[in-house]
Design a protein around this motif. Structure first.
Motif, PDB file in Angstrom:
ATOM      1  N   CYS A  41      36.110  35.708  41.831  1.00 29.26           N
ATOM      2  CA  CYS A  41      37.338  36.909  40.751  1.00 29.26           C
ATOM      3  C   CYS A  41      37.067  37.974  41.371  1.00 29.26           C
ATOM      4  CB  CYS A  41      37.698  36.391  39.569  1.00 29.26           C
ATOM      5  SG  CYS A  41      38.028  34.727  38.956  1.00 29.26           S
ATOM      6  N   TYR A  51      45.808  40.245  37.752  1.00 28.95           N
ATOM      7  CA  TYR A  51      44.791  39.006  37.992  1.00 28.95           C
ATOM      8  C   TYR A  51      44.484  38.112  36.763  1.00 28.95           C
ATOM      9  CZ  TYR A  51      41.523  36.942  40.703  1.00 28.95           C
ATOM     10  OH  TYR A  51      40.609  35.648  41.137  1.00 28.95           O
ATOM     11  N   GLU A  91      32.390  38.465  35.498  1.00 27.52           N
ATOM     12  CA  GLU A  91      33.431  39.621  35.650  1.00 27.52           C
ATOM     13  C   GLU A  91      33.404  41.023  35.934  1.00 27.52           C
ATOM     14  OE1 GLU A  91      37.463  38.540  37.182  1.00 27.52           O
ATOM     15  OE2 GLU A  91      36.939  36.208  36.228  1.00 27.52           O
ATOM     16  N   CYS A 124      43.197  34.371  36.270  1.00 26.28           N
ATOM     17  CA  CYS A 124      42.457  33.433  36.749  1.00 26.28           C
ATOM     18  C   CYS A 124      43.361  32.100  37.166  1.00 26.28           C
ATOM     19  CB  CYS A 124      41.044  32.972  35.548  1.00 26.28           C
ATOM     20  SG  CYS A 124      40.262  34.558  35.467  1.00 26.28           S
ATOM     21  N   HIS A 184      32.750  33.941  32.315  1.00 25.28           N
ATOM     22  CA  HIS A 184      33.090  34.033  33.679  1.00 25.28           C
ATOM     23  C   HIS A 184      33.539  35.874  33.599  1.00 25.28           C
ATOM     24  CE1 HIS A 184      34.660  33.674  36.719  1.00 25.28           C
ATOM     25  NE2 HIS A 184      36.286  33.372  36.481  1.00 25.28           N
TER      26      HIS A 184
END
Ligand SMILES: [Zn+2]
Length: 472
Positions: free
Chosen positions: A214, A27, A243, A29, A239
């Protein structure tokens, strides 16, 4: 060979293996589509590309998800200022992002989910956090309670003594010195309604905070534990920290096993490139100034290791253009060579084989492309000298082609631009005609099916084969 990656979580270089053998759940961003992305953003996106390509070289299949942030504070502000709905604003910049990625030859992720298409997933996650006591509601705004998550700060190696329990922040970004409870859901304001950024939720009408998307989209498509989560270093705090907190508080299992971060890009004066500071350069600016997008690609990928800062200068970009020219020139010389006519140079052959090993070892060592390429360019010099002297025979020729193929598996600068759909279809039709003439109907049918999969319908007529696109 062993792939080792620097894991921000442990601050160490670790041997990488995915949870499920053979498949990597990745994954990364993605862009916030409120403006054209700048080259600093593209450095991170090309770092993802390098990671993807090297995982593929290492034999892994990829499940790579990259989100598109199409609702956040800045998007709403921008849409309101322009008097449009957010969807109208973001569609335009999403398109520009995908075009830029194509001209930089970044491989496509398997999935580019948009935040606005996954608000439901985010609501479910917020409900789970509320039910578990990890979130609380203040007049329709929902906050994550960082005091409820003892591991908060582990990724950014934050000193928890600096945490201020109960202090809250509603904006999407905040300072590390004042780590505070952050917004998971924000009550709808009149401006949100005006620009189409409000949704009905069990905890009241509003819109998601930035961080929750996310976690929700990563878990939706990749499961509760990712193999690798990557991003630019500016996303590390808050961030990525947020998450982790949201995801792990909800599921109780590790959110990502490896966290990878790429460094900033600075402008020619050394100042960090940022849109909010106004000192940014877009890919379009560089192309307009005469730089080949693939030279920009090479520069952003290879001028510095991904964990070192990179200064964008005209000289650096020109030097990358020169490197590009040298690689292409050698590829062309090798293509034209008839090696059968020459005797082989055993020393050159051995040097190239060693160089290939060294290149691979550099990439396996936390994706050290600059180091790997350093050796490659020495070999390019040696190969040109050997070609001048007529000393490249069949074995060295093949080894050099192998070296360029190894390098181009990451750089992707040597093949010509993609052929247009028309050219590709015409070529396949010609191949099919050839197969039919040779009564090789299996091949002819295979080509027809391949075309159908691309959305191309063939019609055999008296005047030959006609084709049309039934879908794009
Ligand atoms: Zn993210």
């Amino acid at each position: 060979m062993t792939l080792r990656l620097h894991n921000t979580l442990t601050a160490r270089r670790e041997e990488f293996r995915p949870l499920e053998p053979g498949v990597v759940r990745l994954y990364t961003c993605g862009p916030t589509v409120w403006n054209f992305a700048h080259v600093g953003n593209y450095r991170a996106f090309l770092f993802y590309d390098l990671l993807r390509r090297h995982l593929a070289v290492s034999g892994y299949r990829l499940r790579h998800v990259m989100n598109i942030t199409d609702v956040d504070d800045r998007i709403i502000e921008q849409a309101a200022a322009a008097g449009v709905r957010i969807a109208e604003l973001t569609a335009r910049y999403e398109q520009a992002f995908l075009e830029d990625m194509r001209s930089l030859r970044a491989q496509e992720a398997e999935l580019y989910p948009r935040a606005t298409g996954h608000v439901e997933d985010m609501m479910l996650l917020v409900e789970r956090l509320l039910a578990g006591g990890h979130a609380y509601d203040v007049d329709g705004d929902v906050y994550f309670r960082i005091a409820s998550f003892p591991a908060y700060g582990a990724l950014s190696h934050l000193d928890r003594a600096g945490l201020r329990p109960g202090a809250r922040v509603a904006t999407d970004k905040y300072e590390k010195e004042s780590a505070t409870d952050f917004a998971l859901w924000k009550r709808a304001q009149p401006v949100d309604e005006r620009v189409g950024a409000a949704w009905e939720a069990p905890f009241g009408r509003g819109r998601p905070g930035w961080h929750i998307e996310c976690s929700a989209m990563a878990m939706r498509y990749l499961g509760e534990t990712l193999d690798i989560h990557a991003g630019g270093v500016d996303l590390l705090f808050p961030h990525h920290e947020n998450e982790i907190a949201q995801s792990e508080a909800a599921t109780g299992c590790p959110f990502a096993r490896f966290w990878l971060h790429s460094e900033h890009v600075s402008d020619a004066t050394g100042a960090k490139m940022s849109k909010s500071e106004g000192n940014f350069t877009t890919l379009r600016d560089l192309v307009a100034a005469g730089h080949d997008p693939l030279a920009v690609r090479l520069f952003l990928l290879a001028n510095a290791h991904y964990r070192s800062k990179l200064r964008v200068t005209d000289e650096g970009l020109h030097a990358a253009g020169e490197q590009l020219r040298r690689l292409r020139e050698l590829a062309e010389r090798l293509r034209r060579l008839e090696p059968g006519l020459r005797a082989d140079d055993a020393a050159l052959f051995q040097a190239v084989q060693d160089g290939r090993d060294a290149y691979r070892a550099a990439l396996d060592d936390d994706l050290n492309l600059p180091e790997g390429l350093g050796r490659v360019f020495e070999l390019v010099r040696e190969a040109n000298a050997a070609l001048d002297a007529g000393r490249v025979g069949p074995a060295a020729h093949e080894a050099l082609l192998g070296l360029l193929a190894d390098v181009d598996a990451h750089l992707d600068v040597l093949t010509a631009a993609e052929v247009s759909l028309d050219e590709a279809v015409e070529r396949l039709i010609a191949e099919r005609e050839e197969a039919r003439r040779a009564r090789d109907f299996a091949t002819a049918d295979r080509i027809r099916n391949e075309l159908r999969e691309r959305g191309v319908q063939l019609e055999d007529s008296r005047d030959g084969v006609r084709w049309r696109v039934t879908r794009r």
